[in-house]
Design an enzyme around this catalytic site. Sequence first.
Site, mmCIF file in Angstrom:
data_model
loop_
_atom_site.group_PDB
_atom_site.id
_atom_site.type_symbol
_atom_site.label_atom_id
_atom_site.label_comp_id
_atom_site.label_asym_id
_atom_site.label_seq_id
_atom_site.Cartn_x
_atom_site.Cartn_y
_atom_site.Cartn_z
ATOM 1 N NE ARG A 122 56.107 14.254 31.178
ATOM 2 C CZ ARG A 122 57.316 13.933 30.748
ATOM 3 N NH1 ARG A 122 58.373 14.261 31.462
ATOM 4 N NH2 ARG A 122 57.465 13.291 29.612
ATOM 5 C CE LYS A 144 36.800 26.580 34.980
ATOM 6 N NZ LYS A 144 35.582 27.165 34.380
ATOM 7 C CD GLU A 186 32.923 37.646 36.166
ATOM 8 O OE1 GLU A 186 32.355 36.811 36.887
ATOM 9 O OE2 GLU A 186 32.876 37.607 34.918
ATOM 10 C CE LYS A 230 37.151 31.085 40.451
ATOM 11 N NZ LYS A 230 37.372 31.447 39.087
ATOM 12 C CD GLU A 240 32.677 24.699 35.286
ATOM 13 O OE1 GLU A 240 33.803 25.195 35.277
ATOM 14 O OE2 GLU A 240 31.778 24.977 34.486
ATOM 15 N NE ARG A 244 35.914 26.520 39.045
ATOM 16 C CZ ARG A 244 37.234 26.519 39.048
ATOM 17 N NH1 ARG A 244 37.910 25.541 39.587
ATOM 18 N NH2 ARG A 244 37.902 27.500 38.492
ATOM 19 C CG ASN A 248 29.534 28.924 34.481
ATOM 20 O OD1 ASN A 248 30.559 29.549 34.232
ATOM 21 N ND2 ASN A 248 29.514 27.606 34.589
ATOM 22 C CG HIS A 251 29.517 33.806 33.038
ATOM 23 N ND1 HIS A 251 29.153 34.456 34.209
ATOM 24 C CD2 HIS A 251 30.829 34.075 32.855
ATOM 25 C CE1 HIS A 251 30.214 35.078 34.704
ATOM 26 N NE2 HIS A 251 31.252 34.872 33.904
ATOM 27 C CG HIS A 255 29.812 32.648 27.680
ATOM 28 N ND1 HIS A 255 29.877 31.547 28.496
ATOM 29 C CD2 HIS A 255 30.868 33.419 28.009
ATOM 30 C CE1 HIS A 255 30.929 31.659 29.297
ATOM 31 N NE2 HIS A 255 31.541 32.786 29.010
ATOM 32 C CG HIS A 268 33.835 38.087 30.145
ATOM 33 N ND1 HIS A 268 33.196 36.998 29.601
ATOM 34 C CD2 HIS A 268 33.961 37.830 31.463
ATOM 35 C CE1 HIS A 268 32.949 36.119 30.565
ATOM 36 N NE2 HIS A 268 33.412 36.600 31.703
HETATM 37 N N1 LIG Z 1 41.018 31.261 34.453
HETATM 38 C C1 LIG Z 1 39.815 31.654 34.794
HETATM 39 O O1 LIG Z 1 39.171 31.096 35.701
HETATM 40 C C2 LIG Z 1 39.219 32.820 34.067
HETATM 41 C C3 LIG Z 1 38.045 33.414 34.566
HETATM 42 C C4 LIG Z 1 37.534 34.522 33.899
HETATM 43 C C5 LIG Z 1 38.157 35.000 32.755
HETATM 44 N N2 LIG Z 1 39.291 34.379 32.293
HETATM 45 C C6 LIG Z 1 39.990 34.887 31.106
HETATM 46 O O2 LIG Z 1 40.479 36.177 31.417
HETATM 47 C C7 LIG Z 1 40.631 36.904 30.201
HETATM 48 C C8 LIG Z 1 40.175 38.316 30.417
HETATM 49 O O3 LIG Z 1 40.974 38.878 31.418
HETATM 50 P P1 LIG Z 1 40.908 40.416 31.840
HETATM 51 O O4 LIG Z 1 39.498 40.848 31.872
HETATM 52 O O5 LIG Z 1 41.735 40.521 33.061
HETATM 53 O O6 LIG Z 1 41.531 41.173 30.598
HETATM 54 P P2 LIG Z 1 43.031 41.330 30.016
HETATM 55 O O7 LIG Z 1 43.962 40.392 30.645
HETATM 56 O O8 LIG Z 1 42.896 41.289 28.542
HETATM 57 O O9 LIG Z 1 43.394 42.808 30.448
HETATM 58 C C9 LIG Z 1 42.612 43.876 29.983
HETATM 59 C C10 LIG Z 1 43.443 45.035 29.474
HETATM 60 O O10 LIG Z 1 43.896 45.802 30.572
HETATM 61 C C11 LIG Z 1 45.300 46.015 30.505
HETATM 62 N N3 LIG Z 1 45.740 46.035 31.905
HETATM 63 C C12 LIG Z 1 45.691 45.006 32.766
HETATM 64 N N4 LIG Z 1 46.021 45.413 33.988
HETATM 65 C C13 LIG Z 1 46.310 46.718 33.919
HETATM 66 C C14 LIG Z 1 46.699 47.702 34.876
HETATM 67 N N5 LIG Z 1 46.782 47.427 36.178
HETATM 68 N N6 LIG Z 1 46.955 48.952 34.437
HETATM 69 C C15 LIG Z 1 46.809 49.256 33.123
HETATM 70 N N7 LIG Z 1 46.401 48.388 32.177
HETATM 71 C C16 LIG Z 1 46.161 47.128 32.577
HETATM 72 C C17 LIG Z 1 45.805 44.854 29.696
HETATM 73 O O11 LIG Z 1 47.025 45.174 29.058
HETATM 74 C C18 LIG Z 1 44.695 44.644 28.696
HETATM 75 O O12 LIG Z 1 44.819 45.527 27.621
HETATM 76 C C19 LIG Z 1 39.882 36.136 29.142
HETATM 77 O O13 LIG Z 1 40.816 35.532 28.284
HETATM 78 C C20 LIG Z 1 39.111 35.089 29.914
HETATM 79 O O14 LIG Z 1 38.954 33.889 29.184
HETATM 80 C C21 LIG Z 1 39.816 33.321 32.932
#
Ligand SMILES: NC(=O)c1ccc[n+]([C@@H]2O[C@H](COP(=O)([O-])OP(=O)(O)OC[C@H]3O[C@@H](n4cnc5c(N)ncnc54)[C@H](O)[C@@H]3O)[C@@H](O)[C@H]2O)c1
Length: 364
Positions: A122, A144, A186, A230, A240, A244, A248, A251, A255, A268
Site C-alpha cells: 500500500r 503521475k 516539452e 512543472k 489536474e 495542470r 497539455n 498534446h 495525441h 511523442h
Molecule cells: N508520469 C508523467 O507525468 C508522464 C509525463 C510524460 C510522459 N510520461 C510517459 O513517459 C513515457 C515516455 O518516456 P521517455 O520519453 O522518457 O521514453 P523511454 O522511457 O521509453 O526511454 C526512451 C528510450 O531511451 C533509452 N534511454 C533512456 N535513458 C537513456 C540514457 N540516458 N542513455 C541511453 N539510453 C537511454 C530507453 O532505454 C528507451 O529505449 C511514456 O510511457 C509516457 O506515457 C509520463
Amino acid sequence: MESVIRVELGSQSYDIAIASGSLDQLGAKCAGLDLGKKGLVVSNQAIFKHYGERAIASLQSSGFDVTSCILPAGEQYKTLNSVQKIYNAALEKRLERSATMVALGGGVIGDMTGFAAATWLRGINFVQVPTTLLAMVDASIGGKTGVNHPQGKNLIGAFYQPRLVLIDPQILKTLPAREFRAGMAEVIKYGIIWDAELFAQMEASKRLDQLRYMDQGLLQAILNKSCQAKADVVSKDEKEADLRAILNYGHTIGHAVESLTGYRVVNHGEAVGIGMVAAGAIAVNLQLWEQEEAERQDALIKKAGLPTQLPAGIDIEAIVDALQTDKKVKAGKVRFVLPTQIGAVKVTDEVPADVIRQVLRQMQ
Ligand SMILES: NC(=O)c1ccc[n+]([C@@H]2O[C@H](COP(=O)([O-])OP(=O)(O)OC[C@H]3O[C@@H](n4cnc5c(N)ncnc54)[C@H](O)[C@@H]3O)[C@@H](O)[C@H]2O)c1
C-alpha cells in the site's frame, strides 16, 4: 553547482536536485531522507549498463542494502506484467513498508516503478532518477504513475509522489539523439505556456541539438527552468482539476497524430511539436495570438529538429474524429490550450471544427 527546486505539496513535498555528476551522490541524498535501509533499483538493460553500477555503489556506500530489477526496454513493456516482475523482486528482497524503490530510467521505467511503489504494501518510498530529457523535465515530476492497458495508454495508474527527484545532466550524453529532441518539445512547451525567458534563451542558442555536449551551462539553465515550471503548476494543482491542464499544450492534436500513426511514425515529442504548431495556428486564426509570435514558436520547434508538418498520408478527418475520443474531452467539447503570448496560454473548448480543419490542411 547544484540547483534545488521544491515541489510544494504539503506533507508530500519533495526536492528536485539538479547537478552535474550527482548520480554518485544518490546514496548520500537518500540517506538524508529517512528512506529505510533496503532498496530496489528498477531499470532496463540499456540504461543499467551505463549507470546501474554507479547508482548501486552510491547507495551501498551510504549504507543501503540494494538489489536491482531489470525490465525489458520499450513502451510495449509498460504493462501490469512488468509491474508484477517488480513485485516479485520486492518480495524476494523482502522490501518492507520503510523500504525504497528507485526508478533509474526514462518515463516508462519511472511510471511503472512509481506505480509499483504506490501499490507494494500500500505504498513504500519512491525516488526518481530520470535518464531522458522528457523524464527529467516532465514525467518524473508531479506523481503521475501507471501502466498501459491493451486498449489504451496510461489507463491504469495512481497519483503517487516521489520523495526525491535526482537529475544528473551528464546522463543525457548517452541518450539517443531522437529521444533528446523529443524532450526538447516539452521544454519548448514550458517556454510557451509559462516562461518567456526560457523561450528567449533557447531562441538565442545556436546549437540547440548539441547542448548536452557543448553548452552544459545552458542545459542546466533549461533543466532548472523547465522543472521549476512543472513544479509550479503541479504545486498549484496536483490532480489536474484546472491549471495542470495547461501542461497539455500541443498534446490535443499531438495525441491524435501519435495514435493515428500507430505510435511508430512519430514519437511523442515529435507529435507534441506538430501539436504545438497546430495549436499556435488555431490561436492566430481565432485572433488570440500574434502571427509573428507563432512564427517564432514554429522556428524554434524546427531548430530543435522537430517536425512542423503533419506526417505524409494522415487523414485530416481522422484527426478531427480522434479528438473526440481524447481523455480531455468534456461533454463532447474538445479542450484546447492556446497561447495568448509567449509565456501565457488560455484553455478553451470554443474552437470550431472548421478552424481545426483549415489549420491542419495548411500543415499537410
Ligand atoms: N508520469 C508523467 O507525468 C508522464 C509525463 C510524460 C510522459 N510520461 C510517459 O513517459 C513515457 C515516455 O518516456 P521517455 O520519453 O522518457 O521514453 P523511454 O522511457 O521509453 O526511454 C526512451 C528510450 O531511451 C533509452 N534511454 C533512456 N535513458 C537513456 C540514457 N540516458 N542513455 C541511453 N539510453 C537511454 C530507453 O532505454 C528507451 O529505449 C511514456 O510511457 C509516457 O506515457 C509520463
